[in-house]
Scaffold this active site. Structure first.
Site, PDB file in Angstrom:
ATOM      1  N   ARG A   1      71.855 -79.981 120.187  1.00  0.00           N
ATOM      2  CA  ARG A   1      71.853 -81.376 120.604  1.00  0.00           C
ATOM      3  C   ARG A   1      72.776 -82.139 119.662  1.00  0.00           C
ATOM      4  O   ARG A   1      72.945 -81.759 118.506  1.00  0.00           O
ATOM      5  CB  ARG A   1      70.440 -81.964 120.538  1.00  0.00           C
ATOM      6  CG  ARG A   1      69.411 -81.241 121.407  1.00  0.00           C
ATOM      7  CD  ARG A   1      68.026 -81.832 121.187  1.00  0.00           C
ATOM      8  NE  ARG A   1      67.002 -81.175 122.012  1.00  0.00           N
ATOM      9  CZ  ARG A   1      66.291 -80.114 121.629  1.00  0.00           C
ATOM     10  NH1 ARG A   1      66.481 -79.609 120.415  1.00  0.00           N
ATOM     11  NH2 ARG A   1      65.388 -79.584 122.434  1.00  0.00           N
TER      12      ARG A   1
ATOM     13  N   LYS B   1      63.501 -81.194 117.840  1.00  0.00           N
ATOM     14  CA  LYS B   1      62.466 -82.204 118.035  1.00  0.00           C
ATOM     15  C   LYS B   1      61.224 -81.836 117.221  1.00  0.00           C
ATOM     16  O   LYS B   1      60.820 -80.679 117.174  1.00  0.00           O
ATOM     17  CB  LYS B   1      62.125 -82.314 119.519  1.00  0.00           C
ATOM     18  CG  LYS B   1      63.289 -82.838 120.361  1.00  0.00           C
ATOM     19  CD  LYS B   1      62.934 -82.947 121.825  1.00  0.00           C
ATOM     20  CE  LYS B   1      64.091 -83.521 122.621  1.00  0.00           C
ATOM     21  NZ  LYS B   1      63.783 -83.640 124.068  1.00  0.00           N
TER      22      LYS B   1
ATOM     23  N   HIS C   1      75.687 -83.552 125.977  1.00  0.00           N
ATOM     24  CA  HIS C   1      74.786 -82.618 126.656  1.00  0.00           C
ATOM     25  C   HIS C   1      75.547 -81.666 127.578  1.00  0.00           C
ATOM     26  O   HIS C   1      75.020 -80.609 127.932  1.00  0.00           O
ATOM     27  CB  HIS C   1      73.715 -83.386 127.424  1.00  0.00           C
ATOM     28  CG  HIS C   1      72.331 -83.110 126.912  1.00  0.00           C
ATOM     29  ND1 HIS C   1      71.960 -83.336 125.598  1.00  0.00           N
ATOM     30  CD2 HIS C   1      71.228 -82.588 127.517  1.00  0.00           C
ATOM     31  CE1 HIS C   1      70.694 -82.982 125.435  1.00  0.00           C
ATOM     32  NE2 HIS C   1      70.242 -82.528 126.567  1.00  0.00           N
TER      33      HIS C   1
ATOM     34  N   ARG D   1      75.806 -78.541 125.712  1.00  0.00           N
ATOM     35  CA  ARG D   1      74.527 -77.824 125.677  1.00  0.00           C
ATOM     36  C   ARG D   1      74.264 -77.141 127.016  1.00  0.00           C
ATOM     37  O   ARG D   1      73.858 -75.968 127.060  1.00  0.00           O
ATOM     38  CB  ARG D   1      73.416 -78.819 125.334  1.00  0.00           C
ATOM     39  CG  ARG D   1      72.035 -78.216 125.130  1.00  0.00           C
ATOM     40  CD  ARG D   1      71.134 -79.263 124.476  1.00  0.00           C
ATOM     41  NE  ARG D   1      69.728 -78.961 124.571  1.00  0.00           N
ATOM     42  CZ  ARG D   1      69.061 -78.173 123.728  1.00  0.00           C
ATOM     43  NH1 ARG D   1      69.713 -77.573 122.740  1.00  0.00           N
ATOM     44  NH2 ARG D   1      67.764 -77.976 123.860  1.00  0.00           N
TER      45      ARG D   1
ATOM     46  N   HIS E   1      63.766 -74.724 123.206  1.00  0.00           N
ATOM     47  CA  HIS E   1      62.806 -75.201 124.202  1.00  0.00           C
ATOM     48  C   HIS E   1      61.426 -74.633 123.886  1.00  0.00           C
ATOM     49  O   HIS E   1      61.288 -73.445 123.596  1.00  0.00           O
ATOM     50  CB  HIS E   1      63.207 -74.750 125.611  1.00  0.00           C
ATOM     51  CG  HIS E   1      64.373 -75.499 126.167  1.00  0.00           C
ATOM     52  ND1 HIS E   1      65.143 -75.019 127.202  1.00  0.00           N
ATOM     53  CD2 HIS E   1      64.909 -76.706 125.843  1.00  0.00           C
ATOM     54  CE1 HIS E   1      66.092 -75.891 127.493  1.00  0.00           C
ATOM     55  NE2 HIS E   1      65.973 -76.922 126.681  1.00  0.00           N
TER      56      HIS E   1
ATOM     57  N   TYR F   1      68.226 -73.527 134.262  1.00  0.00           N
ATOM     58  CA  TYR F   1      69.614 -73.055 134.160  1.00  0.00           C
ATOM     59  C   TYR F   1      69.840 -71.812 135.012  1.00  0.00           C
ATOM     60  O   TYR F   1      70.960 -71.566 135.450  1.00  0.00           O
ATOM     61  CB  TYR F   1      69.970 -72.761 132.699  1.00  0.00           C
ATOM     62  CG  TYR F   1      70.049 -73.993 131.848  1.00  0.00           C
ATOM     63  CD1 TYR F   1      71.151 -74.837 131.910  1.00  0.00           C
ATOM     64  CD2 TYR F   1      69.012 -74.346 130.985  1.00  0.00           C
ATOM     65  CE1 TYR F   1      71.220 -75.983 131.138  1.00  0.00           C
ATOM     66  CE2 TYR F   1      69.080 -75.480 130.207  1.00  0.00           C
ATOM     67  CZ  TYR F   1      70.181 -76.303 130.291  1.00  0.00           C
ATOM     68  OH  TYR F   1      70.249 -77.442 129.526  1.00  0.00           O
TER      69      TYR F   1
END
Length: 306
Positions: free
Chosen positions: A156, A179, A251, A254, A277, A286
């Site tokens: 990110r 995150k 993004h 990414r 994730h 994806y």
């Protein structure tokens, strides 16, 4: 035993401290929770509700309805879902902390969202964007290193600009902090390694001499850490020079990283780990992009496909 005397504002502050300190969420995420809950508690105050134990399920439902139907600016399904997620999380906290006896938001479901496939660009288009940063001046060397790193790792943009020099491990590994400050280790390919090495040797010392000492990997013209906004501008400028005629965002790198890996045969759980994730379901979107590409190629190439 509940403590129903707790004021709503106090309960919100306790929750925000909880997600910030105990769960380690980023300041941006905590601020988003603050905004969402501010809108919710404003509505509750308008209904004369100032105590968490006085909130009923119909109040939560009314808030969700207001978000979707308000006249001045109705929210999209995704924004409504995000705000409801904040509200539901707060109500779970109230129950866990024995501030209330019942989680009145547990049965209130967010609106269904239409599935938005991530937008990736082709390998050739990505090569054009990366080539647009070629050059021997210090700015080009930095921009090349940043963009090569984004594509090589799927980081990110916030993770990339937060990197310190020490987060480069043994030259071919980078330590990213995602995150909730979750750490993950991601390999760095030879192109990105070469670009980063060139930047570290020939450009970063020049940038660093212009400002106070900092461990930041990517530096701006005044020797400070590159901001997310500056990184956006770097990417936009490279896309314009590449003349793709497409809107390229951080993004995009990414999304392209994940899509190209899966198209090349990488296992979805490996890609999940690389992207950071928490759920493989997030990564599996994806695989739909890759399947669409295969379908298009099949339809174009097979004599009996059309």
């Amino acid at each position: 035993m509940t403590s129903g005397a707790v004021d709503i504002a106090v309960a919100v502050d306790r929750y925000l401290r909880h997600v910030s300190i105990e769960r380690g969420l980023s300041p941006n995420t905590v601020q988003a929770y603050r905004r969402d809950l501010g809108a919710y508690t404003d509505m509750l105050a308008g209904r004369g509700i100032h105590n968490p134990s006085a909130i009923a399920t119909q109040d939560v439902v009314a808030f969700a309805h207001e978000l979707r139907t308000r006249h001045e600016r109705p929210l999209s399904a995704s924004s409504t879902a995000r705000m409801l997620s904040s509200v539901r999380s707060w109500h779970r906290f109230l129950l866990d902390e024995s501030i209330v006896e019942v989680d009145v938001a547990s049965e209130v479901q967010p609106p269904k969202q239409s599935m938005r496939l991530p937008k990736a660009i082709s390998i050739e288009q990505m090569e054009s964007v990366l080539s647009a940063t070629d050059g021997d001046d210090v700015q080009s060397l930095r921009d090349k290193a940043l963009l090569e790193l984004l594509y090589a790792t799927g980081a990110r943009i916030s993770e990339a600009v937060a990197l310190n020099v020490d987060d480069l491990v043994d030259g071919d590994i980078v330590r990213l902090f995602g995150k909730g400050s979750k750490q993950r280790i991601v390999p760095v390919g030879s192109f990105a390694r070469s670009a980063i090495d060139a930047y570290l040797v020939r450009a970063r010392p020049i940038f660093s001499a212009r400002g106070a000492a900092t461990p930041a990997l990517f530096l701006g013209s005044r020797g400070h850490r590159v901001s997310r906004q500056n990184a956006w501008l770097i990417i936009r400028a490279a896309a314009e020079r590449a003349k793709l005629g497409l809107e390229i965002s951080p993004h995009t790198f990414r999304h392209s990283f994940a899509t190209h890996l899966l198209a090349g045969g990488a296992d979805v759980r490996v890609v999940q780990e690389l992207l950071g994730h928490s759920s493989v379901a997030t990564t599996q979107i994806y695989t739909m992009v890759t399947a669409d590409t295969l379908r298009d190629m099949y339809t174009t190439a097979h004599p009996r496909a059309r």
